[in-house]
Write a protein that holds these residues in place. Structure first.
Motif, PDB file in Angstrom:
ATOM      1  N   GLN A 247       1.003  -1.200   0.106  1.00 23.00           N
ATOM      2  CA  GLN A 247      -0.195   0.099  -0.057  1.00 23.00           C
ATOM      3  C   GLN A 247       0.899   1.298   0.008  1.00 23.00           C
ATOM      4  N   GLU A 250       2.791   1.641  -3.376  1.00 25.49           N
ATOM      5  CA  GLU A 250       1.917   2.379  -4.344  1.00 25.49           C
ATOM      6  C   GLU A 250       1.798   3.927  -4.461  1.00 25.49           C
ATOM      7  N   LYS A 251       1.281   4.335  -3.106  1.00 25.77           N
ATOM      8  CA  LYS A 251       1.519   5.868  -2.753  1.00 25.77           C
ATOM      9  C   LYS A 251       2.880   6.486  -3.004  1.00 25.77           C
ATOM     10  N   ARG A 254       3.186   7.065  -6.979  1.00 22.53           N
ATOM     11  CA  ARG A 254       2.516   8.169  -7.168  1.00 22.53           C
ATOM     12  C   ARG A 254       3.292   9.581  -6.969  1.00 22.53           C
ATOM     13  N   ASP A 389       5.848  15.713   1.407  1.00 22.05           N
ATOM     14  CA  ASP A 389       5.220  14.457   1.342  1.00 22.05           C
ATOM     15  C   ASP A 389       5.967  13.224   0.755  1.00 22.05           C
ATOM     16  N   THR A 393       6.758  10.085   3.264  1.00 21.00           N
ATOM     17  CA  THR A 393       6.475   8.793   2.626  1.00 21.00           C
ATOM     18  C   THR A 393       7.556   7.576   2.470  1.00 21.00           C
ATOM     19  N   LEU A 503      -5.233  10.135  -3.510  1.00 24.04           N
ATOM     20  CA  LEU A 503      -4.603   9.056  -2.903  1.00 24.04           C
ATOM     21  C   LEU A 503      -5.466   8.035  -1.871  1.00 24.04           C
ATOM     22  N   ASP A 504      -6.199   8.956  -0.873  1.00 17.56           N
ATOM     23  CA  ASP A 504      -7.329   8.446  -0.040  1.00 17.56           C
ATOM     24  C   ASP A 504      -8.039   7.385  -0.798  1.00 17.56           C
ATOM     25  N   MET A 507      -6.156   4.352  -1.629  1.00 21.61           N
ATOM     26  CA  MET A 507      -5.961   3.362  -0.615  1.00 21.61           C
ATOM     27  C   MET A 507      -7.074   2.633  -0.387  1.00 21.61           C
TER      28      MET A 507
END
Length: 565
Positions: A247, A250-251, A254, A389, A393, A503-504, A507
């Protein structure tokens, strides 16, 4: 001896894409269980344009004793040296970390998208070029017709005076020059795009070779895990950590793609700003070059050089808009670039008179100021939005992935202790995750549109300076306006959704897919249990019928007694 029968039993695999076929051969009543496992390739990392196996987020206990027996008796665990396999796992992870620092998967995806956009633009320009070629032919024919009329005695039949004819002839000449310039500009853009597409294709091939090496290492790691744990997860924690790592990865992918796009845009915008600044300077010089016959070629070369710098700047600004999409640039938007393109198409005509020259300069200077504002705005967005960010991350991903590796090493140590009775000493610092190599990231090539050199223009600067010195009496240099746009009042930055996508939601969709797959796996497991129980019930019923008929069922005393019977 009774007749032999074969029944296939599905065993819960480590991966959803893996099928373990357990073949049970029955000979009244001895049961021999063997396991055959097909060669299945597992991708444990998300890969662009490659079907990705989604990991089940829950470990299920074996429903029946036969399943436990099948997994426990996998031939891989009998013949391997667990200690050597663990060392291989650690070595593979070290090599993987070095390759992952190059951010290969993200860069390949980025380049593929860039090539697709470039090819689409090339197709559109080819159609435009064909139309411009027809337009140029028409304008040239109009000029030729007027020239033929001038050499005949029919001018008076169409024009009231020679002055009217001269005005019409000048108009047709200007239209032809404008059409020819527009055609040449379009052709230069098309050639540049084709060269860019070829360059990107070569980069993709090189990146894919390294990426495939990385994928091969991922496959080897999965094979090692299969050997050690027999196709199932070593613990529930390993399962949970792997899902969480997927998870966050993947974030992170991006955000990294957004960072690379915006960093490229920053470089392109700064290059465009410098090119526009030089174009403005050279355009000043054009007006200072004498218009006498001996300097006509020098003026044409200076105008051509100005045009080439403007074309390169437009390409860089257009690429910037494409890179930061879907965010809309607050400066140098498509409408502004279209205005600049129109000015470029008229540049040879604008260089003939002072009024048109001055008007064109205002267009160039305004675009230069707006380009400078755009560069500053992009720099601010990167510093205040994306960098924070991305750093957070990356830290979260590195910690989660390191926890996953540590858990696997712990499980492997337990496996070695269980198998050999020895304690395996592993230096986990060799596989510590340092994340993306920032030096490699910053050193990644950023291809900006370069300026085409003017043919036969050796020592052009010296020639222009000499011509300007001989023309001091022609007038003063054009003065740059004192008022400049302030960099303190930049447009507001884009939102996170505009930068990275939602992104929310991403997910949430990911978790929904996991739950759906988990539900499907539960249903499959339930069907397997039901089918196996039904087969056991039928076997018991058959045994009872045989006993009722007086046929004795021999106990399962092994292959030796079965052979004696």
């Amino acid at each position: 001896m009774g007749c032999a029968s074969s029944t296939a039993v599905q065993v819960q695999p480590r991966y959803p894409s893996q099928t373990v076929n357990t073949v049970r051969t029955t000979t009244h009543p001895p049961v021999a269980v063997t396991v055959t496992q097909p060669n299945v390739i597992h991708m444990r990392q998300p890969v662009v344009n490659v079907p990705r196996t989604t990991i089940i987020t829950q470990q299920y206990p074996p429903p029946i004793a036969a399943t436990n027996l099948a997994v426990a008796n996998k031939p891989q665990n009998k013949d391997i040296n667990i200690e050597e396999v663990v060392k291989k796992f650690q070595l593979l992870n070290s090599v993987i970390l070095d390759l992952e620092k190059k951010n290969l998967v993200t860069r390949v995806e980025e380049k593929i998208k860039q090539r697709a956009a470039t090819d689409a633009e090339s197709i559109a320009l080819k159609a435009t070029l064909a139309q411009l070629e027809e337009k140029t032919k028409k304008e040239l024919q109009d000029v030729a017709n007027l020239q033929q009329m001038a050499n005949s005695s029919s001018i008076s039949n169409f024009f009231s005076s020679q002055l009217q004819f001269d005005q019409k002839f000048s108009q047709e000449e200007e239209e032809y020059i404008q059409a020819k310039t527009e055609q040449e500009n379009c052709y230069k853009k098309l050639i540049a795009l084709q060269e860019e597409s070829s360059r990107i294709s070569a980069e993709i091939d090189n990146l894919k070779r390294e990426r495939n090496d990385l994928l091969n290492l991922y496959e080897q790691v999965d094979n090692v895990l299969d050997q050690v744990f027999g196709g199932v997860y070593g613990s529930t924690l390993e399962d949970e950590l792997e899902t969480k790592t997927d998870q966050i990865q993947e974030k992170l992918r991006r955000i990294e793609m957004a960072m690379r796009a915006w960093k490229n845009s920053e470089a392109m915008t700064k290059a465009a700003t410098g090119q526009l600044e030089f174009a403005c300077k050279r355009w000043w010089d054009v007006q200072r070059i004498p218009k006498t016959g001996s300097y006509q070629m020098l003026r044409i070369q200076a105008i051509t050089e100005t045009r080439n710098y403007l074309i390169a700047a437009v390409r860089n600004l257009a690429h910037t808009q494409r890179n930061i999409s879907p965010v809309k640039a607050p400066y140098c938007d498509p409408k502004e670039l279209n205005t600049l393109n129109q000015a470029i198409n008229f540049i040879f005509i604008d260089g003939m008179t002072r009024d048109r020259h001055s008007h064109a300069y205002q267009v160039y200077r305004t675009t230069h100021a707006r380009s400078n504002m755009l560069a500053k705005w992009i720099e601010t967005v990167i510093a205040n939005k994306i960098t924070t960010d991305l750093a957070e991350t990356r830290v979260a991903f590195a910690q989660c992935r390191q926890s996953l590796r540590s858990e696997r090493l712990r499980l492997m140590k337990e496996k070695v202790l269980e198998t050999t009775g020895q304690t395996l000493d592993i230096d986990e610092t060799k596989s510590m995750d340092s994340g993306i190599d920032m030096e490699t990231e910053s050193a990644a090539s950023v291809e900006v549109a370069e300026v085409e050199k003017v043919e036969d223009a050796q020592n052009l600067n010296e020639k222009i300076e000499k011509a300007k010195a001989e023309n001091e009496e022609e007038g003063e240099e054009m003065k740059e306006d004192e008022e400049k746009p302030s960099l303190d009042e930049l447009a507001p930055p884009p939102s996170k959704n505009e930068l990275f996508g939602d992104l929310d939601t991403l997910m949430s969709e990911y978790e929904g897919q996991q739950k759906a797959l988990q539900h499907e796996q539960e249903m499959t497991k339930a069907r397997q249990e039901a089918n196996f129980k039904e087969k056991l019930r039928r076997r018991r019923s058959k045994k009872m019928r045989l006993e009722a008929q007086g046929i004795q069922i021999e106990p399962d005393n092994g292959p030796a007694e079965a052979a004696q019977s």
